[in-house]
Design an enzyme around this catalytic site. Sequence first.
Site, PDB file in Angstrom:
ATOM      1  N   THR A  89       0.853  -1.184   0.000  1.00 23.92           N
ATOM      2  CA  THR A  89       0.000   0.000   0.000  1.00 23.92           C
ATOM      3  C   THR A  89       0.886   1.229   0.000  1.00 23.92           C
ATOM      4  O   THR A  89       2.109   1.129   0.070  1.00 23.92           O
ATOM      5  CB  THR A  89      -0.913   0.007   1.237  1.00 23.92           C
ATOM      6  OG1 THR A  89      -1.846   1.063   1.130  1.00 23.92           O
ATOM      7  CG2 THR A  89      -0.110   0.209   2.498  1.00 23.92           C
ATOM      8  N   THR A  90       0.279   2.389  -0.067  1.00 23.32           N
ATOM      9  CA  THR A  90       0.984   3.656   0.110  1.00 23.32           C
ATOM     10  C   THR A  90       0.118   4.560   0.975  1.00 23.32           C
ATOM     11  O   THR A  90      -1.030   4.852   0.623  1.00 23.32           O
ATOM     12  CB  THR A  90       1.254   4.341  -1.241  1.00 23.32           C
ATOM     13  OG1 THR A  90       2.059   3.492  -2.057  1.00 23.32           O
ATOM     14  CG2 THR A  90       1.989   5.659  -1.024  1.00 23.32           C
TER      15      THR A  90
END
Length: 233
Positions: free
Chosen positions: A15-16
Site C-alpha cells: 500500500t501507500t
Amino acid sequence: MDPKIDSSAPISTGTTIIGVTYNGGVVLGADSRTSTGVYVANRASDKITQLTDNVYVCRSGSAADSQVVSDYVRYFLHQHTIQLGQPATVKVAANLIRLLSYSNKKMLQTGMIVGGWDKYEGGKIYGVPLGGTIIEQPFAIGGSGSSYLYGFFDQAWKEGMTKEEAEQLVVKAVSLAIARDGASGGVVRTVTINSEGVTKNFYPGDQLPLWYEELEPQNSLLDIQTEAVPMSI
C-alpha cells in the site's frame, strides 16, 4: 484450490499511506489497492479510518490487523471522551495505537499513521511503524510504496505549506507510488483535518498525474494504437 499455490506461504501486502502537516492542519492520503500476494483482493478499499471527529488513521500491512487495532482504539477513545467530557487529543489516539501495537508486536503485521487536529497542539502527525514505535513527524510515509518516495519528499517537502499545497503534494506523491509500486494502485483518497472540521476528497485513477512512460487511461486495450516498428536484430 490450485495445487501450485502454497497456502502456508507468507502473504505479501502492499500500500501507500501518507500524512503531511501544513500551516493550520494535516492532510492524510492513501491509495486503494488491497492485495493478497499477486492477487488484488479489493481495488477500491478505504485505508483512511476515522477514530474520532478530529483524528483519523492511515492503515498499511495486514488489513485484518490494522482494522482490529482501529476498532479497539475507536472504542477506547469513545470511553475516554465520555469520561473527560471533551474530545481526545491526537497524541492520546497515537499513544493508544502505539500501546496496542507494541504489546502485540509478535502477532501484528501493521504500520499506521495517525493524523488529526486538536485545540491544544493544532495539526499533528504520528507514525507508528511495525513494532510499535511512535514518532512525531512533520510528514510520514508508509507501506510498500514509501520506498519510492523518500527522495521525492526530501525535494518537495517544505515548511509552512498552505492547505492546497499540502493536498497537491499528497496526491502527487501517491500517484508516483502507484506508478512505481506494483502493490499500490486504484484511486487516491485524501482527508484534510483542521480547526474548521474534516474534508474528504476522491481522485479517480484517470485524473492522476502521469509519470515517465505511463500510458494514458483507456477504455480498452484495443484503443491503444501504435505504429508497427520493425524489430532490430
